[in-house]
Design a protein around this motif. Structure first.
Motif, mmCIF file in Angstrom:
data_model
loop_
_atom_site.group_PDB
_atom_site.id
_atom_site.type_symbol
_atom_site.label_atom_id
_atom_site.label_comp_id
_atom_site.label_asym_id
_atom_site.label_seq_id
_atom_site.Cartn_x
_atom_site.Cartn_y
_atom_site.Cartn_z
ATOM 1 N N MET A 194 0.831 -1.211 0.000
ATOM 2 C CA MET A 194 0.000 0.000 0.000
ATOM 3 C C MET A 194 0.864 1.258 0.000
ATOM 4 O O MET A 194 0.515 2.245 -0.626
ATOM 5 C CB MET A 194 -0.944 0.016 1.203
ATOM 6 C CG MET A 194 -2.024 -1.033 1.135
ATOM 7 S SD MET A 194 -3.045 -0.938 -0.341
ATOM 8 C CE MET A 194 -3.888 0.590 -0.072
ATOM 9 N N LEU A 210 1.911 1.843 -3.503
ATOM 10 C CA LEU A 210 0.762 2.306 -4.272
ATOM 11 C C LEU A 210 0.554 3.798 -4.062
ATOM 12 O O LEU A 210 0.299 4.542 -5.013
ATOM 13 C CB LEU A 210 -0.483 1.529 -3.849
ATOM 14 C CG LEU A 210 -1.764 1.777 -4.609
ATOM 15 C CD1 LEU A 210 -1.663 1.213 -6.017
ATOM 16 C CD2 LEU A 210 -2.932 1.124 -3.886
ATOM 17 N N GLN A 211 0.698 4.254 -2.819
ATOM 18 C CA GLN A 211 0.505 5.670 -2.512
ATOM 19 C C GLN A 211 1.695 6.511 -2.969
ATOM 20 O O GLN A 211 1.519 7.634 -3.435
ATOM 21 C CB GLN A 211 0.275 5.853 -1.020
ATOM 22 C CG GLN A 211 -1.035 5.270 -0.563
ATOM 23 C CD GLN A 211 -1.177 5.226 0.942
ATOM 24 O OE1 GLN A 211 -0.228 5.453 1.675
ATOM 25 N NE2 GLN A 211 -2.380 4.907 1.397
ATOM 26 N N SER A 220 -1.163 5.274 -8.658
ATOM 27 C CA SER A 220 -1.657 4.042 -9.260
ATOM 28 C C SER A 220 -2.738 4.390 -10.257
ATOM 29 O O SER A 220 -3.354 5.437 -10.169
ATOM 30 C CB SER A 220 -2.226 3.118 -8.190
ATOM 31 O OG SER A 220 -3.376 3.702 -7.631
ATOM 32 N N VAL A 263 -6.295 4.594 -11.619
ATOM 33 C CA VAL A 263 -7.511 4.810 -10.839
ATOM 34 C C VAL A 263 -8.320 3.528 -10.698
ATOM 35 O O VAL A 263 -8.951 3.309 -9.668
ATOM 36 C CB VAL A 263 -8.361 5.925 -11.491
ATOM 37 C CG1 VAL A 263 -9.662 6.127 -10.758
ATOM 38 C CG2 VAL A 263 -7.584 7.227 -11.527
ATOM 39 N N MET A 267 -6.924 1.255 -7.607
ATOM 40 C CA MET A 267 -7.010 1.739 -6.236
ATOM 41 C C MET A 267 -8.232 1.225 -5.469
ATOM 42 O O MET A 267 -8.077 0.764 -4.334
ATOM 43 C CB MET A 267 -6.983 3.257 -6.212
ATOM 44 C CG MET A 267 -6.785 3.814 -4.838
ATOM 45 S SD MET A 267 -6.531 5.570 -4.951
ATOM 46 C CE MET A 267 -7.355 6.087 -3.489
ATOM 47 N N ALA A 272 -7.536 -2.419 -4.502
ATOM 48 C CA ALA A 272 -6.461 -2.546 -3.509
ATOM 49 C C ALA A 272 -6.950 -2.104 -2.134
ATOM 50 O O ALA A 272 -6.688 -2.769 -1.131
ATOM 51 C CB ALA A 272 -5.254 -1.720 -3.940
ATOM 52 N N TYR A 273 -7.673 -0.980 -2.076
ATOM 53 C CA TYR A 273 -8.190 -0.494 -0.799
ATOM 54 C C TYR A 273 -9.230 -1.457 -0.233
ATOM 55 O O TYR A 273 -9.275 -1.672 0.969
ATOM 56 C CB TYR A 273 -8.802 0.895 -0.970
ATOM 57 C CG TYR A 273 -7.811 2.020 -0.790
ATOM 58 C CD1 TYR A 273 -6.545 1.963 -1.363
ATOM 59 C CD2 TYR A 273 -8.144 3.148 -0.071
ATOM 60 C CE1 TYR A 273 -5.653 2.990 -1.208
ATOM 61 C CE2 TYR A 273 -7.248 4.185 0.094
ATOM 62 C CZ TYR A 273 -6.003 4.104 -0.477
ATOM 63 O OH TYR A 273 -5.108 5.124 -0.314
ATOM 64 N N ASN A 311 -10.421 5.243 5.002
ATOM 65 C CA ASN A 311 -9.852 4.883 3.702
ATOM 66 C C ASN A 311 -10.860 4.152 2.825
ATOM 67 O O ASN A 311 -10.833 4.281 1.602
ATOM 68 C CB ASN A 311 -8.582 4.062 3.885
ATOM 69 C CG ASN A 311 -7.411 4.930 4.237
ATOM 70 O OD1 ASN A 311 -7.099 5.879 3.533
ATOM 71 N ND2 ASN A 311 -6.773 4.641 5.349
ATOM 72 N N SER A 317 -12.102 5.296 -0.886
ATOM 73 C CA SER A 317 -12.134 4.339 -1.981
ATOM 74 C C SER A 317 -13.490 4.317 -2.674
ATOM 75 O O SER A 317 -13.579 4.085 -3.876
ATOM 76 C CB SER A 317 -11.777 2.952 -1.463
ATOM 77 O OG SER A 317 -11.748 2.037 -2.518
ATOM 78 N N VAL A 337 -13.412 7.193 -5.161
ATOM 79 C CA VAL A 337 -12.547 6.869 -6.305
ATOM 80 C C VAL A 337 -13.213 5.813 -7.186
ATOM 81 O O VAL A 337 -13.189 5.913 -8.413
ATOM 82 C CB VAL A 337 -11.162 6.395 -5.820
ATOM 83 C CG1 VAL A 337 -10.330 5.902 -6.986
ATOM 84 C CG2 VAL A 337 -10.449 7.506 -5.096
#
Length: 86
Positions: A2, A5-6, A10, A12, A15, A18-19, A39, A43, A46
């Motif tokens: 993670m 990734l941040q 990454s 779009v 994300m 992954a989250y 978070n 997500s 997003v």
């Protein structure tokens, strides 16, 4: 994973997935639940902007569940659920 990734950014579409898996299933055992829930909320936004509406719904469900387990006020959880139902 993670942090990479941040740090490097990454695509779009990756994300929300992954989250979902990290903050929904892994981080709940190692990080404060409030951090995980926040978070998951990010997500959701997003995922919706990327057109991943099904993943966004899963993120919302887990966000509310984690928020309740984390001790968030039930009225605040209800307000969040009402927001997403509209």
């Amino acid at each position: 994973g993670m942090s990479l990734l941040q740090r490097f950014g990454s695509p779009v579409d990756i994300m929300p997935k992954a989250y979902l898996f990290y903050y929904g299933f892994v981080a709940v055992h190692t990080e404060p639940l409030q951090v995980c829930a926040e978070n998951m909320r990010k997500s959701f936004e997003v995922g919706m902007s990327a057109g991943e509406s099904m993943l966004a719904v899963y993120n919302t469900i887990l966000s509310v569940k984690i928020s309740m387990f984390g001790g968030e006020n039930l009225q605040a959880c209800l307000t969040e659920v009402d927001y997403h139902l509209e």
